[in-house]
Design an enzyme around this catalytic site. Sequence first.
Site, short mmCIF file in Angstrom:
data_model
loop_
_atom_site.label_atom_id
_atom_site.label_comp_id
_atom_site.label_asym_id
_atom_site.label_seq_id
_atom_site.Cartn_x
_atom_site.Cartn_y
_atom_site.Cartn_z
N SER A 36 0.82 -1.20 0.00
CA SER A 36 0.00 0.00 0.00
C SER A 36 0.87 1.26 0.00
CB SER A 36 -0.96 -0.04 1.19
OG SER A 36 -1.98 0.92 1.05
N ASP A 38 -5.25 -3.56 -2.38
CA ASP A 38 -4.25 -3.22 -1.37
C ASP A 38 -3.46 -4.45 -0.88
OD1 ASP A 38 -3.13 -2.47 1.29
OD2 ASP A 38 -4.27 -0.63 0.94
#
Length: 323
Positions: free
Chosen positions: A41, A155
């Site tokens: 991320s 993510d």
Amino acid sequence: MTKTRVALALGSGGARGYAHIGVIEELVDRGYDIVGISGSSMGALIGGLYAADALDDFSLWASGLTQRDVLRLLDVALTAPTVVRAERIFDIVRNLVGETVIEDLRIPFTAVATDLIAGRSVWFQRGSLVAAMRASIAIPGFISPHEVDGRLLADGGILDPLPVVPVVAVPADLIIAVDVGGEDPGDFHGTSEPGPVDELIDRFRRSTNQLLESDPVRSVLNRFGALTPDSDEAEEESAEENEPTPRILPKLGQFEIMNRSLDLMQAALKRHQLAAYPPDVLIEVPRTSARVLEFHRAEELVLLGRELTATALDQLVPPLLAK
């Protein structure tokens, strides 16, 4: 003497990931040689920018962002399946790194994403740097997933919030993991400073009355730190008059519940991963230091990253010299 070689594992955590910049700056200033990076991320974004020699320019740009700038860059789409499209942000990133491919970076780099269909982590160690970072930062429920080579990716923090494994094989003297979702030690409390965004949100609310007055949407805007909660919403639930209660629970909207649930799942994953692959140094940034989408707070979070890194390095036993 040769420099101490460091491999970095940079965790997920939205805007708190700005602290990764401070970690890197402190290491470089002390003379450590960063020889490998993995990231999930925001950790993938910051790590990739550093490996591409573009982090200084990004940090300078991010430090000048206001709440109004962030709201515009997030490209809010309240009627879409996800809240943020993030393409405007990545226009900036593309301008910084161009068509760079991962295998041409000066140090080994791994961006970790999650294949939503196959249900497994995906490591990007080759191919487009921008595509890898874009896939890794797709926060569930906020930023839309990214399709790469027929895979729907989101993510990296969903399954690998602190990706130590990709750097285990890097020839380094020291593995440093940076967890930006750590427990709050009680000495740092993030704040959301109201500003020009309030006026913008008010105008937006008037033009879309029914939509913006609904509970789910107000929860989203509060996640941005863009609205000041009403007094009755900000207060905790209280027991009926004259009836003592042993515990008072906070009111949580659906996005607060989702975000807290994700925090708990990621904390459990991190405990198992750290037990299996313990780093030499673990730097923990409190999850209360900033909300996920408070990207206007770069300066204070970078400074926090530097301070935590300095403390961690000073406590190394036996002391490891950078040079």
